[in-house]
Design an enzyme around this catalytic site. Sequence first.
Site, PDB file in Angstrom:
ATOM      1  N   HIS A  30     -36.803 -26.347 -46.533  1.00 28.29           N
ATOM      2  CA  HIS A  30     -36.420 -27.379 -47.504  1.00 28.29           C
ATOM      3  C   HIS A  30     -37.624 -28.243 -47.859  1.00 28.29           C
ATOM      4  O   HIS A  30     -37.861 -28.563 -49.018  1.00 28.29           O
ATOM      5  CB  HIS A  30     -35.303 -28.261 -46.942  1.00 28.29           C
ATOM      6  CG  HIS A  30     -34.141 -27.460 -46.453  1.00 28.29           C
ATOM      7  ND1 HIS A  30     -33.590 -27.599 -45.212  1.00 28.29           N
ATOM      8  CD2 HIS A  30     -33.446 -26.458 -47.050  1.00 28.29           C
ATOM      9  CE1 HIS A  30     -32.604 -26.742 -45.064  1.00 28.29           C
ATOM     10  NE2 HIS A  30     -32.495 -26.031 -46.150  1.00 28.29           N
ATOM     11  N   ASP A 128     -32.121 -32.755 -52.272  1.00 23.37           N
ATOM     12  CA  ASP A 128     -31.982 -31.311 -52.139  1.00 23.37           C
ATOM     13  C   ASP A 128     -30.547 -30.980 -51.722  1.00 23.37           C
ATOM     14  O   ASP A 128     -29.698 -31.862 -51.566  1.00 23.37           O
ATOM     15  CB  ASP A 128     -33.088 -30.681 -51.285  1.00 23.37           C
ATOM     16  CG  ASP A 128     -32.822 -30.756 -49.796  1.00 23.37           C
ATOM     17  OD1 ASP A 128     -31.749 -31.234 -49.393  1.00 23.37           O
ATOM     18  OD2 ASP A 128     -33.696 -30.323 -49.024  1.00 23.37           O
ATOM     19  N   TRP A 383     -35.476 -17.835 -49.156  1.00 27.75           N
ATOM     20  CA  TRP A 383     -35.838 -17.853 -50.579  1.00 27.75           C
ATOM     21  C   TRP A 383     -37.307 -18.190 -50.817  1.00 27.75           C
ATOM     22  O   TRP A 383     -37.943 -17.658 -51.724  1.00 27.75           O
ATOM     23  CB  TRP A 383     -34.917 -18.788 -51.379  1.00 27.75           C
ATOM     24  CG  TRP A 383     -35.061 -18.507 -52.846  1.00 27.75           C
ATOM     25  CD1 TRP A 383     -35.533 -19.332 -53.807  1.00 27.75           C
ATOM     26  CD2 TRP A 383     -34.754 -17.258 -53.520  1.00 27.75           C
ATOM     27  NE1 TRP A 383     -35.543 -18.704 -55.037  1.00 27.75           N
ATOM     28  CE2 TRP A 383     -35.071 -17.425 -54.887  1.00 27.75           C
ATOM     29  CE3 TRP A 383     -34.251 -16.021 -53.100  1.00 27.75           C
ATOM     30  CZ2 TRP A 383     -34.904 -16.406 -55.831  1.00 27.75           C
ATOM     31  CZ3 TRP A 383     -34.092 -15.008 -54.038  1.00 27.75           C
ATOM     32  CH2 TRP A 383     -34.417 -15.212 -55.388  1.00 27.75           C
ATOM     33  N   GLU A 388     -42.610 -16.148 -52.489  1.00 31.35           N
ATOM     34  CA  GLU A 388     -44.023 -15.963 -52.137  1.00 31.35           C
ATOM     35  C   GLU A 388     -44.415 -14.487 -52.228  1.00 31.35           C
ATOM     36  O   GLU A 388     -45.514 -14.136 -52.639  1.00 31.35           O
ATOM     37  CB  GLU A 388     -44.276 -16.518 -50.728  1.00 31.35           C
ATOM     38  CG  GLU A 388     -44.238 -18.050 -50.686  1.00 31.35           C
ATOM     39  CD  GLU A 388     -43.981 -18.671 -49.318  1.00 31.35           C
ATOM     40  OE1 GLU A 388     -43.746 -19.875 -49.244  1.00 31.35           O
ATOM     41  OE2 GLU A 388     -43.988 -17.927 -48.306  1.00 31.35           O
ATOM     42  N   GLU A 404     -28.230 -17.872 -46.157  1.00 31.24           N
ATOM     43  CA  GLU A 404     -27.808 -17.100 -47.341  1.00 31.24           C
ATOM     44  C   GLU A 404     -28.631 -15.821 -47.457  1.00 31.24           C
ATOM     45  O   GLU A 404     -28.677 -15.175 -48.504  1.00 31.24           O
ATOM     46  CB  GLU A 404     -27.899 -17.976 -48.600  1.00 31.24           C
ATOM     47  CG  GLU A 404     -29.197 -17.993 -49.373  1.00 31.24           C
ATOM     48  CD  GLU A 404     -30.412 -18.598 -48.671  1.00 31.24           C
ATOM     49  OE1 GLU A 404     -30.402 -18.766 -47.423  1.00 31.24           O
ATOM     50  OE2 GLU A 404     -31.396 -18.876 -49.371  1.00 31.24           O
ATOM     51  N   GLN A 405     -29.278 -15.396 -46.360  1.00 36.99           N
ATOM     52  CA  GLN A 405     -30.243 -14.293 -46.440  1.00 36.99           C
ATOM     53  C   GLN A 405     -29.615 -12.929 -46.728  1.00 36.99           C
ATOM     54  O   GLN A 405     -30.247 -12.069 -47.339  1.00 36.99           O
ATOM     55  CB  GLN A 405     -31.082 -14.264 -45.153  1.00 36.99           C
ATOM     56  CG  GLN A 405     -31.968 -15.489 -45.023  1.00 36.99           C
ATOM     57  CD  GLN A 405     -32.308 -15.844 -43.591  1.00 36.99           C
ATOM     58  OE1 GLN A 405     -32.145 -15.017 -42.685  1.00 36.99           O
ATOM     59  NE2 GLN A 405     -32.784 -17.059 -43.358  1.00 36.99           N
TER      60      GLN A 405
HETATM   61  N1  UDP Z   1     -43.851 -19.971 -43.114  1.00 35.53           N
HETATM   62  C1  UDP Z   1     -45.194 -19.922 -42.821  1.00 35.53           C
HETATM   63  N2  UDP Z   1     -45.575 -19.310 -41.674  1.00 35.53           N
HETATM   64  C2  UDP Z   1     -44.713 -18.731 -40.808  1.00 35.53           C
HETATM   65  C3  UDP Z   1     -43.343 -18.772 -41.131  1.00 35.53           C
HETATM   66  C4  UDP Z   1     -42.939 -19.381 -42.288  1.00 35.53           C
HETATM   67  O1  UDP Z   1     -46.025 -20.434 -43.568  1.00 35.53           O
HETATM   68  O2  UDP Z   1     -45.153 -18.178 -39.801  1.00 35.53           O
HETATM   69  C5  UDP Z   1     -43.412 -20.629 -44.356  1.00 35.53           C
HETATM   70  C6  UDP Z   1     -43.148 -19.599 -45.425  1.00 35.53           C
HETATM   71  O3  UDP Z   1     -44.339 -19.305 -46.115  1.00 35.53           O
HETATM   72  C7  UDP Z   1     -42.088 -20.280 -46.259  1.00 35.53           C
HETATM   73  C8  UDP Z   1     -41.324 -21.153 -45.269  1.00 35.53           C
HETATM   74  O4  UDP Z   1     -42.181 -21.299 -44.146  1.00 35.53           O
HETATM   75  O5  UDP Z   1     -42.697 -21.111 -47.233  1.00 35.53           O
HETATM   76  C9  UDP Z   1     -40.041 -20.517 -44.814  1.00 35.53           C
HETATM   77  O6  UDP Z   1     -39.080 -20.684 -45.797  1.00 35.53           O
HETATM   78  P1  UDP Z   1     -37.987 -19.587 -46.128  1.00 35.53           P
HETATM   79  O7  UDP Z   1     -37.126 -20.136 -47.213  1.00 35.53           O
HETATM   80  O8  UDP Z   1     -38.624 -18.301 -46.405  1.00 35.53           O
HETATM   81  O9  UDP Z   1     -37.171 -19.386 -44.814  1.00 35.53           O
HETATM   82  P2  UDP Z   1     -36.497 -20.378 -43.748  1.00 35.53           P
HETATM   83  O10 UDP Z   1     -37.563 -20.753 -42.829  1.00 35.53           O
HETATM   84  O11 UDP Z   1     -35.927 -21.551 -44.505  1.00 35.53           O
HETATM   85  O12 UDP Z   1     -35.482 -19.521 -43.114  1.00 35.53           O
END
Ligand code: UDP
Length: 495
Positions: A30, A128, A383, A388, A404-405
């Site tokens: 977030h 958010d 997301w 990315e 929501e994956q």
């Molecule tokens: N991220 C990172 N390094 C890691 C793991 C995650 O920089 O080792 C960053 C990734 O690039 C993304 C965010 O953390 O920007 C993770 O967000 P995402 O929505 O993909 O997944 P969530 O962590 O919310 O499940």
Amino acid sequence: MDFDLFSSSSSMEKPKKLRAALLSSPGMGHLIPVIELGKCLVANHGFEVTVFVIPSQASRAEAEIIDSAVTPKLLDIVELPAPDLTAADLGPNASMITRLAAMMREVRPAFRSALAAMEATPDVLIVDLFGTEHLCMGDELRIPKYVYVPSNAWFLALLLHSPALDKEVKGEYVDQTEPLEIPGCKPVRPEDVVDPMLDRSNQQYRGYIRQAGEIPMGDGILLNVWEELQAETLAALRNEEFLGRVVNGPVYTIGPLIRPVRPAGLAKELLEWLDKQPNESVMFVSFGSGGTMSAEQLVELAWGLELSQQRFIWVLRKPIAKSLDGSFFDMGKGCGGDELLSFLPDGFMECTRDVGLIVPSWAPQVDILSHPSVGGFLSHCGWNSTLESIVNGVPMIAWPLYAEQRLNATLLAEEIGVAIRPKELPSKKIVRREEIEKLVRTIMVENEGHMIRARVKELKSSAKKAMTKGGTSYESLHKMKEDCKMRIHRIKKAP
Ligand code: UDP
């Protein structure tokens, strides 16, 4: 308020900038998109922005993200005190989403005081997804208020339609034999529903339905997608079935907003290793900020990578026994490298010494994905990670875990065409090494992989176009600013 549109002041006088207050809920998934939205509002649309954050992890990674917004100074960041959750009476089994919602509720007095303590009242409030309970503060301050959903249009459609499903569907969603219909959208398979819909008797389900009902209290919704990515679903969201009923005001598509690549983002060892590998030859394996897996799955993944004979970088996390979302708030703390390596099967490090790199707990993901040697991403389909990957033209193996994956994975594999995935959900059944080997080889060496790669590259350029001046996302955010000024004007004139 002397904004450029309504200013009656002389042309010599500089119009005041719009001041936006952004509230981010806890968690990297977030925090990152909210900060990026703030940066974009400042850099491209002439806003002044204060982002209110609720630190949850006190990790280096989180500090780095906050730091990236204030050096050089683009935004003001106000860290709200960590909310005291004793009054929330969360049981030991409270889910990650229930905890998140409780944190957001309990932080309300601190957020209200922090808004009051600002040098000048903000002109617009943007919260958010987990901050919808705070939309009322926009009314208190008599300013427009928006909801930023840092996710995709199909997820939003499901969320907004959930109160109707709640009335229509009898029994558990996961037990339905037919997909769940959403007006104008691809139906949702029962197994793909978001986590809060998995068990209707769980506390988090009520919170989710409440959240869906609160979104229309905002003056519009900001979505982290671009028009071309989900044209049909966006059209459905703007259709009368949704608009005026569960969507109040426009849906602005403003993405893909992702963290920028940093010039020195890759540590020397990582950069040197990547530089030595052939173009598009490395599979990047990472499961977001909190994703991890069972010890048994971890062993299968290790041998699957080894069998594929492909190069890889793997962000290794400590395996867990049960709850998949258990490590969400602990991300970035991780455990030491040596302890982590002990979870890998015997002989694995020796077998893969020349082709693989293990990174403990947290890696500079955007910087890795943007390196030309990276050619695939085995991802949990958060997301941010998804965007990315697309922005860097990297095809994916979808390995959904929580939140929501599962929905995202279906979207990526069946609709957008940028991913393949295991036959069964990894959250349901262990994916065996032979299947993993096949998935990796399909993306990295086979014809199907080449076709998917070509599709991602098309989307990469359409994403870039959307974000540049004149592109759909750039103009959509500009439109949101203009609408916002109209609303301010109207509120000001109202008695
Ligand atoms: N991220 C990172 N390094 C890691 C793991 C995650 O920089 O080792 C960053 C990734 O690039 C993304 C965010 O953390 O920007 C993770 O967000 P995402 O929505 O993909 O997944 P969530 O962590 O919310 O499940």
